[in-house]
Design a protein around this motif. Structure first.
Motif, mmCIF file in Angstrom:
data_model
loop_
_atom_site.group_PDB
_atom_site.id
_atom_site.type_symbol
_atom_site.label_atom_id
_atom_site.label_comp_id
_atom_site.label_asym_id
_atom_site.label_seq_id
_atom_site.Cartn_x
_atom_site.Cartn_y
_atom_site.Cartn_z
ATOM 1 N N ARG A 31 47.059 41.405 49.572
ATOM 2 C CA ARG A 31 47.756 41.598 48.206
ATOM 3 C C ARG A 31 47.591 40.338 47.245
ATOM 4 O O ARG A 31 47.622 40.288 46.262
ATOM 5 C CB ARG A 31 49.368 41.779 48.344
ATOM 6 N N HIS A 32 47.199 39.289 47.945
ATOM 7 C CA HIS A 32 47.088 38.154 47.133
ATOM 8 C C HIS A 32 45.713 37.718 46.679
ATOM 9 O O HIS A 32 44.888 37.658 47.672
ATOM 10 C CB HIS A 32 47.651 36.908 48.033
ATOM 11 N N ASN A 52 39.891 37.362 43.712
ATOM 12 C CA ASN A 52 40.893 38.227 43.459
ATOM 13 C C ASN A 52 41.352 38.857 44.791
ATOM 14 O O ASN A 52 40.433 39.042 45.498
ATOM 15 C CB ASN A 52 40.942 39.074 42.326
ATOM 16 N N TRP A 53 42.320 39.681 44.632
ATOM 17 C CA TRP A 53 42.849 40.571 45.882
ATOM 18 C C TRP A 53 42.017 41.374 46.338
ATOM 19 O O TRP A 53 41.792 41.859 47.497
ATOM 20 C CB TRP A 53 44.348 41.115 45.685
ATOM 21 N N ALA A 98 46.883 30.924 48.884
ATOM 22 C CA ALA A 98 47.178 31.995 48.587
ATOM 23 C C ALA A 98 48.111 32.237 47.254
ATOM 24 O O ALA A 98 48.951 31.373 47.296
ATOM 25 C CB ALA A 98 47.812 33.052 49.611
ATOM 26 N N ASP A 99 47.876 33.169 46.380
ATOM 27 C CA ASP A 99 48.576 33.258 45.103
ATOM 28 C C ASP A 99 49.888 33.571 45.214
ATOM 29 O O ASP A 99 50.395 34.242 46.209
ATOM 30 C CB ASP A 99 47.635 34.395 44.167
ATOM 31 N N ARG A 100 50.633 33.105 44.428
ATOM 32 C CA ARG A 100 52.203 33.390 44.274
ATOM 33 C C ARG A 100 52.444 34.598 43.966
ATOM 34 O O ARG A 100 53.725 35.242 44.351
ATOM 35 C CB ARG A 100 52.979 32.231 43.678
ATOM 36 N N ARG A 101 51.603 35.491 43.328
ATOM 37 C CA ARG A 101 51.954 36.986 42.866
ATOM 38 C C ARG A 101 51.098 37.590 43.667
ATOM 39 O O ARG A 101 50.064 37.392 44.400
ATOM 40 C CB ARG A 101 51.549 36.840 41.290
ATOM 41 N N TRP A 102 51.355 39.173 43.496
ATOM 42 C CA TRP A 102 50.710 40.012 44.378
ATOM 43 C C TRP A 102 49.773 40.817 43.209
ATOM 44 O O TRP A 102 50.070 40.871 42.013
ATOM 45 C CB TRP A 102 51.493 41.200 44.777
ATOM 46 N N ARG A 104 47.054 40.338 41.502
ATOM 47 C CA ARG A 104 46.683 39.917 40.396
ATOM 48 C C ARG A 104 45.271 40.417 40.171
ATOM 49 O O ARG A 104 44.479 39.377 40.902
ATOM 50 C CB ARG A 104 47.005 38.435 40.087
ATOM 51 N N TYR A 116 49.501 28.812 43.079
ATOM 52 C CA TYR A 116 49.634 29.239 44.637
ATOM 53 C C TYR A 116 50.690 28.751 45.530
ATOM 54 O O TYR A 116 51.373 27.753 45.272
ATOM 55 C CB TYR A 116 48.335 28.365 45.357
ATOM 56 N N ARG A 117 51.262 29.808 46.183
ATOM 57 C CA ARG A 117 52.355 29.595 46.983
ATOM 58 C C ARG A 117 52.282 29.071 48.407
ATOM 59 O O ARG A 117 52.929 28.397 48.921
ATOM 60 C CB ARG A 117 53.227 30.801 47.017
#
Length: 129
Positions: A31-32, A52-53, A98-102, A104, A116-117
């Motif tokens: 997802r990330h 991207n994801w 990995a991105d903090r959002r899903w 994107r 990034y989270r």
């Protein structure tokens, strides 16, 4: 919580190639968006590449464009960084993140480590001249 583990670092000579891998602990990885950063001794962490994801968009730092290729396999929860024509300036500890959002789609802003989270522990790459 996505855990990331890098591998593939080592000592190589200038002009050689190396492939870094990043393995994720969970299916949520798919997802990330994900990226690679690096930190050389005495320097700040810098962006290297992102994907991207859904793996249809990539983004590279100017310093590695044309030499490095980022890819991912969501079925295996892995991401790779193929590094060709390595230079001594590429010497650093490389981190996957990995991105903090899903979900994107755009990679705009993904050169900022604040986006990034989740971070791996890093793998060291040393390029000798």
């Amino acid at each position: 919580q996505v855990q990331l583990i890098e591998s593939g670092g080592g000592l190589v000579q200038a002009g050689d190639s190396l492939r870094l891998s990043c393995a994720a602990s969970e299916r949520a990885f798919s997802r990330h968006g994900v990226g690679w950063f690096r930190q050389a001794p005495g320097k700040e962490r810098e962006f290297v590449a992102a994907i991207n994801w859904k793996a249809d968009s990539t983004y590279y730092a100017d310093s590695v464009k044309g030499r490095f290729t980022i890819s991912r396999d969501n079925a295996k929860n892995t991401m790779d960084l193929q590094m060709n024509s390595l230079k001594p300036d590429d010497t650093a500890v490389y981190y996957c993140a990995a991105d903090r959002r899903w979900y994107r789609d755009s990679l705009y802003g993904m050169d900022d480590n604040w986006e990034y989270r989740y971070w791996g522990q890093g793998t060291r790459v040393t390029v000798s001249s």
